[in-house]
Scaffold this active site. Structure first.
Site, mmCIF file in Angstrom:
data_model
loop_
_atom_site.group_PDB
_atom_site.id
_atom_site.type_symbol
_atom_site.label_atom_id
_atom_site.label_comp_id
_atom_site.label_asym_id
_atom_site.label_seq_id
_atom_site.Cartn_x
_atom_site.Cartn_y
_atom_site.Cartn_z
ATOM 1 N N ARG A 183 -11.208 11.318 9.700
ATOM 2 C CA ARG A 183 -12.706 11.274 8.543
ATOM 3 C C ARG A 183 -13.563 10.209 8.957
ATOM 4 O O ARG A 183 -14.607 10.400 9.026
ATOM 5 C CB ARG A 183 -11.795 11.058 7.109
ATOM 6 C CG ARG A 183 -12.871 11.568 6.228
ATOM 7 C CD ARG A 183 -12.626 11.227 4.793
ATOM 8 N NE ARG A 183 -12.633 9.381 4.636
ATOM 9 C CZ ARG A 183 -11.834 8.983 3.976
ATOM 10 N NH1 ARG A 183 -10.997 9.409 3.467
ATOM 11 N NH2 ARG A 183 -12.156 7.670 3.899
ATOM 12 N N HIS B 236 0.743 -1.156 -0.004
ATOM 13 C CA HIS B 236 0.164 0.006 0.166
ATOM 14 C C HIS B 236 1.068 1.271 0.016
ATOM 15 O O HIS B 236 0.244 2.590 -0.102
ATOM 16 C CB HIS B 236 -0.665 0.072 1.218
ATOM 17 C CG HIS B 236 -2.147 0.988 1.131
ATOM 18 N ND1 HIS B 236 -2.023 2.009 1.914
ATOM 19 C CD2 HIS B 236 -3.224 1.089 0.367
ATOM 20 C CE1 HIS B 236 -3.196 2.748 1.821
ATOM 21 N NE2 HIS B 236 -3.763 2.089 0.857
ATOM 22 N N HIS C 35 -8.031 12.705 2.701
ATOM 23 C CA HIS C 35 -7.188 11.535 2.676
ATOM 24 C C HIS C 35 -5.857 11.389 3.101
ATOM 25 O O HIS C 35 -5.292 10.247 3.402
ATOM 26 C CB HIS C 35 -7.365 10.964 1.126
ATOM 27 C CG HIS C 35 -7.033 9.586 0.899
ATOM 28 N ND1 HIS C 35 -5.750 9.258 0.351
ATOM 29 C CD2 HIS C 35 -7.476 8.356 1.046
ATOM 30 C CE1 HIS C 35 -5.694 7.879 0.266
ATOM 31 N NE2 HIS C 35 -6.885 7.516 0.461
#
Length: 729
Positions: free
Chosen positions: A579, A450, A607
């Site tokens: 978030r 990732h 993000h």
């Protein structure tokens, strides 16, 4: 604002354990419940009168689409555990069966609110000349036009299916939107059930010819109902309605799989036939017909939802495309970093001068594309290494890698096949890259890659210099226009060496070492963060300033949460910007008195991951320790993914990330929701004497420090003073 009843029990100070005692699971909020609260915050944007009307419609569709994915993955996972008799409790102390029951109750409330919001927005659109009609709103001219359209563009692709011993109940794909009918033969007076799948290739909303400058639409299922006699001639329609199903869409990876690519190609085919997790019926379908469909699909009663028509309200996003700019956000064109402009577009020259951080989407993702494109064309570049987790269908990143390989450069691409719902695209890109001569690596069976990394090796003055890009977001030009993320460019030899070590690990299993400046999961990332938290505890106990600011998408990891609880008890001031999922309970006496949690939901999707520690000087400070990261604080990120935690030491970049971006996020009181101890949230309002501040709007209208460097300084003292006032209150 929030009428929810939390699925978790009330937490009291008495629940907080003394040091060394067994800790009570109620110190955590249930993960699934917390996610549903995040989706409520998304839905709240659809009710926000400060947003343009069609943007509110878009938020409603996003909320509905989010819920679909939640069912396909999270609810499917719980249902699978229940089916297999698994009774392992979650961190908050609940069995899969208990979680599933509570989740379905909460979903029912959420969907009810979505339907109410849909009705309100449809009425507001009507007042603005955008109508969604039903049969009764059509005149003779409309019906004639629709009949012609039906016969030309709809009828040829429909396949009516009778259900009888010769025609068993058909397979219906995931998110398949279908109509069910009770029919009676007009001559023989025999009853029959029938189905009609509405192909995904057809638009859900059909636009009628313009009338008095109005935009008029009618749903596909209503058009089919108008002309159903053409599909079942000789039959009377006794009852009908629409339904759709949601299937298990997660993929289980077999450890012993010999060929990862073949495994995923076959797994994708299995996904299309995953078990039915949920059926949604409209309230117009007769109960007998609903029971028939549910029985044929073997779906339990608690997995059935009867909703006011229309279903699949995520598809209302089709209407947002109408040419009504007055009802949408003003177009936003991101800035291109000034420093690279000053070097005539030469990314390498700009990065050699000084490290650069680019704040997306306020600054263009084109700079990342240009960096790789320049590398592919530069004859002095000898090697490029790149991770690809998600990218666009027509990816300029992939094209640049292909061009570099065809130009004779050594190109290595780590393509992660396990990027959920993007697996097919990634397999396709991997094949294209291999054909161009790129050395393609598919990562690990059990661990996702990732981390967002690019490494460019270039010949300069008789030696090799490495240029590095490290990001918090994906190499995806489309999502980079709506996700807030950070791109960090550097030639720092220590960082470049660490990145090279990570690529060697990805391609050759040589594990990263503990002396790296980067921290890498699953090896050192969690421990590095906990070490910093413990250092802040030490500063607090020594009477020094002790502060932590963390920004992420999700906070789930029990070890990190417990470390933050301990820091709070020691007097460390902690501000979290989360978030989405937050399993930590803030502001609980005796447990988390000094922890405040907020969530920002706005025009852009927050993000970026930023982790800041005061280092004995409080925040913000030039002495603070600052990181950017690809990792959220979840067990999957810290234990089952290759993630990066990148230290920011360049003074200009440090100031931008901490003194501009993090301060702005902490200060926001226009798009922020305060997360409450029970996991619910409420919209924040400016306190008395506090100025309204919208972080996203500020970043849209003010140049960043990666440009000229001084734009923020006149604003920072006032904003920092406001932060301190809020904390004292």
């Amino acid at each position: 604002m929030n009428e929810l009843k939390p699925v978790t029990s009330e937490f009291t100070a008495a629940s907080a354990p003394a040091s060394g005692e067994e800790r009570h699971p109620d110190r955590f909020v249930n993960r699934e419940f917390s996610w549903l609260q995040f989706n409520r915050r998304v839905l709240a944007q659809a009710r926000n009168p400060n947003h343009p009307l069609l943007e509110r419609v878009r938020f409603l569709s996003i909320s509905a689409a989010n819920l679909d994915e939640f069912f396909m993955v999270r609810v499917a996972g719980l249902a699978g555990q229940v089916r297999e008799g698994i009774a392992t409790r979650s961190a908050d102390g609940r069995t899969p069966e208990e979680q599933l029951e509570q989740v379905l109750m909460e979903v029912a409330r959420l969907q009810d609110d979505q339907q109410k919001n849909h009705s309100e927005l449809v009425e507001k659109m009507r007042l603005e000349g955008i109508e969604i009609l039903r049969d009764e709103g059509l005149n003779a001219k409309d019906k004639k036009w629709l009949e012609e359209h039906f016969m030309e563009a709809i009828f040829p692709v429909l396949t009516p299916l009778s259900i009888d011993p010769a025609h068993p109940f058909p397979f219906i794909p995931n998110l398949g939107f279908s109509m069910a009918f009770q029919l009676r033969h007009l001559r023989e007076k025999e009853d029959m059930n029938a189905l009609l799948r509405l192909p995904v290739t057809l638009k859900r909303f059909i636009e009628l010819p313009e009338k008095s400058r109005k935009s008029r639409f009618i749903a596909l299922e209503n058009v089919v109902s108008l002309f159903i006699a053409k599909l079942f001639p000789g039959y009377e329609i006794k009852g009908s309605g629409t339904f759709r199903i949601i299937r298990d869409s997660d993929i289980e990876v077999e450890e012993e799989a010999e060929d990862l690519v073949r495994l995923f190609e076959s797994a994708l085919k299995r996904r299309r036939r995953g078990q039915v997790i949920r059926i949604e019926f409209d309230d117009e379908m007769p109960g007998e017909l609903r029971e028939f469909v549910a029985t044929e699909l073997s779906v339990a009663a608690n997995r059935i939802s009867v909703l006011k028509a229309p279903l699949a309200i995520n598809q209302i996003s089709e209407i947002v495309s109408v040419p009504r700019d007055d009802l949408k956000f003003p177009p936003y064109n991101p800035r291109f970093p000034e420093r690279i402009r000053e070097h005539g577009g030469d990314c390498f020259a700009a990065i050699r001068e000084k490290d650069i951080v680019v704040h997306h989407p306020y600054e263009s993702f084109d700079v990342v594309v240009q960096f790789l494109r320049q590398a592919s064309l530069d004859p002095e570049v000898v090697a490029i290494k790149q991770t690809l987790y998600r990218t666009s269908n027509d990816s300029p990143i992939v094209r640049a890698l292909i061009e570099a390989s065809e130009a004779g450069k050594s190109v290595t691409a780590l393509v992660e096949l396990k990027a959920r719902f993007d697996e097919e695209a990634n397999i396709r890109w991997a094949r294209d890259l291999e054909r161009a001569g790129v050395q393609v690596v598919f990562g690990f069976i059990e661990i996702k890659t990732h981390a967002k990394m690019s490494l460019v090796v270039r010949r300069e003055d008789g030696r090799l210099r490495s240029y590095v890009h490290l990001g918090t977001g994906n190499y995806h030009p489309v999502t980079a226009r709506i996700y807030t993320d950070l791109s960090y460019f550097t030639t720092d030899p220590a960082i470049a060496r660490d990145v090279a070590h990570v690529f060697n690990f990805l391609t050759g299993y040589a594990e990263p070492t503990s002396d790296m400046r980067l921290a890498i999961s699953p090896f050192s990332l969690r421990n590095r963060l906990i070490d910093h938290i413990e250092a802040e505890i030490g500063f607090a106990r020594a009477g020094k300033p002790a502060q932590i600011w963390l920004k992420m998408n999700s906070l789930v990891d029990p070890a990190v949460i417990d470390a933050l609880y301990e820091a709070s008890a020691a007097g460390v001031e902690i501000d979290l910007v989360v978030r989405g999922i937050c399993c930590l309970r803030p502001q609980v006496p005796g447990l988390s008195d000094n922890i405040r949690v907020k969530s920002i939901v706005g025009r852009f999707l927050e993000h970026s991951r930023i982790y800041c520690f005061g280092n004995g000087h409080g925040l913000p400070s030039e002495e603070a320790i600052v990181y950017i990261s690809s990792a959220d604080l979840m067990p999957r990120n810290l234990d089952r993914r290759v993630e990066s935690l990148v230290p920011i030491t360049n003074p200009t970049v440090h100031e931008q990330v901490l003194g501009q971006i993090m301060v702005g996020n902490i200060m926001d009181n226009q798009q922020s929701f305060e997360v409450m101890p029970d996991g619910t949230s409420r919209r924040m309002e400016p306190e008395e004497g506090e100025e309204p501040f919208n972080a996203q709007e500020y970043f849209m209208t003010n140049p960043s420090l990666s440009g000229r460097g001084d734009a923020l300084k006149s604003h920072a003292p006032r904003r920092i003073a406001q932060i301190k006032r809020r904390k004292k209150a």
